[in-house]
Design an enzyme around this catalytic site. Structure first.
Site, mmCIF file in Angstrom:
data_model
loop_
_atom_site.group_PDB
_atom_site.id
_atom_site.type_symbol
_atom_site.label_atom_id
_atom_site.label_comp_id
_atom_site.label_asym_id
_atom_site.label_seq_id
_atom_site.Cartn_x
_atom_site.Cartn_y
_atom_site.Cartn_z
ATOM 1 N N GLU A 24 0.845 -1.194 0.000
ATOM 2 C CA GLU A 24 0.000 0.000 0.000
ATOM 3 C C GLU A 24 0.885 1.250 0.000
ATOM 4 O OE1 GLU A 24 -3.771 -0.304 2.229
ATOM 5 O OE2 GLU A 24 -3.067 -2.284 2.863
ATOM 6 N N MET A 25 1.031 1.916 1.126
ATOM 7 C CA MET A 25 1.819 3.150 1.149
ATOM 8 C C MET A 25 3.304 2.880 1.382
ATOM 9 S SD MET A 25 -1.121 5.307 3.156
ATOM 10 C CE MET A 25 -0.389 6.935 3.183
#
Length: 327
Positions: free
Chosen positions: A120-121
């Protein structure tokens, strides 16, 4: 039998009441700490909480798109495809837990997950905190909101969660109907709501968010065929009976939050209604019944949060630099 007759009589006498219905009204947000909400909003839109400096919470939970990204599964760091459909952040405060498998008990706990998730991030928590600590504007704002607590994972996630708790969607036409305005729904939509209850949908989709109050097996009566790798709560509990058991999603704003199911396998709301009736309840709907239930579901679209895009504090020379996606 006598209890059923009495209940029916009371409904006929008193009319539609909140207590008599499986769905309750969504109330407008009450903001008691506007400074923390504003800080949380900035962090929700903050791309520097990602390794690439490109992704934010809003990337997958886009507040212009009903709190989702309208993709079957989200795109994360270095264009990696996520394993599951991103649920809407709207009305998430009403969920019994967060994520499809319920692995986060609260919005605050959920907020920490995507930041460090490599798909994700992809920014380790301590590095994310270093970025915020090296931005003078955030130093000042955290000091104002949290005092001596400073910039920690707890204060970051508390601020994000406090903002997310304001992301509710009141005053849908169905809420108006629940509040006594019988003209808020057409005859077809009222028929759809009656079918929604009589066909068994409300057994799982209930409460203010029309879902999120329980876990349920996906494919209860017939197998749900999917190539998606997600296995549900078995990954949390380790118990075989939790395989393919997921949190029941909210149906609020459902016309906006396509594609549907944990695998994002259909963009067609009517098709989703038909599939759910088949695999969860073992029933086949007529075409008209599916149309009427779909008509009703569209009345659950409420007033969307009106968000003023935050102006984020600038980085300085000493702020850690992002690492954009590999070419």
């Amino acid at each position: 039998m006598r209890r059923t007759i009495v209940a029916t009589t009371l409904l006929a006498v008193t009319g539609l009441t909140h207590a008599a219905e499986p769905i309750q009204v969504i109330e407008p947000a009450t903001i008691t700490n506007p400074e923390m909400v504003e800080l949380g909003k900035k962090l929700f839109f903050e791309p520097r909480l990602s390794k690439s400096g490109f992704l934010s919470c809003n990337s997958c939970h886009n507040l212009s798109l009903g709190g989702v990204d309208i993709l079957p599964t989200s795109i994360g760091h270095n264009w990696q495809e996520g394993p599951i459909n991103a649920p809407t952040v709207l009305n998430a405060k009403y969920m019994l837990a967060q994520f499809w498998d319920g692995r986060a008990a609260t919005l605050q706990e959920q907020a920490a997950g995507p930041i460090a998730n490599p798909k994700e991030m992809a920014l380790e928590h301590e590095l994310a905190l270093d970025v915020l600590r090296a931005i003078p504007g955030y130093q000042a704002e955290f000091s104002e909101v949290f005092g001596d607590k400073g910039i920690t994972l707890d204060t970051v996630t508390e601020a994000i969660a406090t903002f997310e708790e304001t992301l509710v969607t009141p005053n849908s036409r169905f809420d108006q109907y629940l509040n006594g305005d019988k003209e808020a729904l057409s005859a077809a939509e009222q028929e759809g709501y009656a079918l929604f209850k009589s066909k068994g949908c409300a057994a799982c989709h209930n409460g203010p968010a029309v879902g999120g109050t329980m876990y349920q097996k996906m494919g209860l009566m017939q197998p749900f065929v999917t190539s998606n790798p997600a296995q549900g709560r078995v990954d949390v509990t380790g118990k075989e009976h939790d395989r393919m058991v997921f949190k029941v999603p909210t149906l609020r704003n459902i016309e906006l939050t396509y594609p549907y199911f944990h695998d994002g396998s259909t963009y067609d709301l009517k098709e989703a209604v038909i599939v759910m009736q088949r695999v969860q309840l073992g029933q086949e709907l007529t075409d008209q019944e599916a149309d009427r239930i779909t008509d009703f579901l569209k009345t659950l679209t409420g007033e969307q949060p009106q968000i003023t895009l935050p102006i984020l504090p600038p980085s300085v020379a000493g702020t850690p630099k992002p690492q954009p996606f590999a070419k």
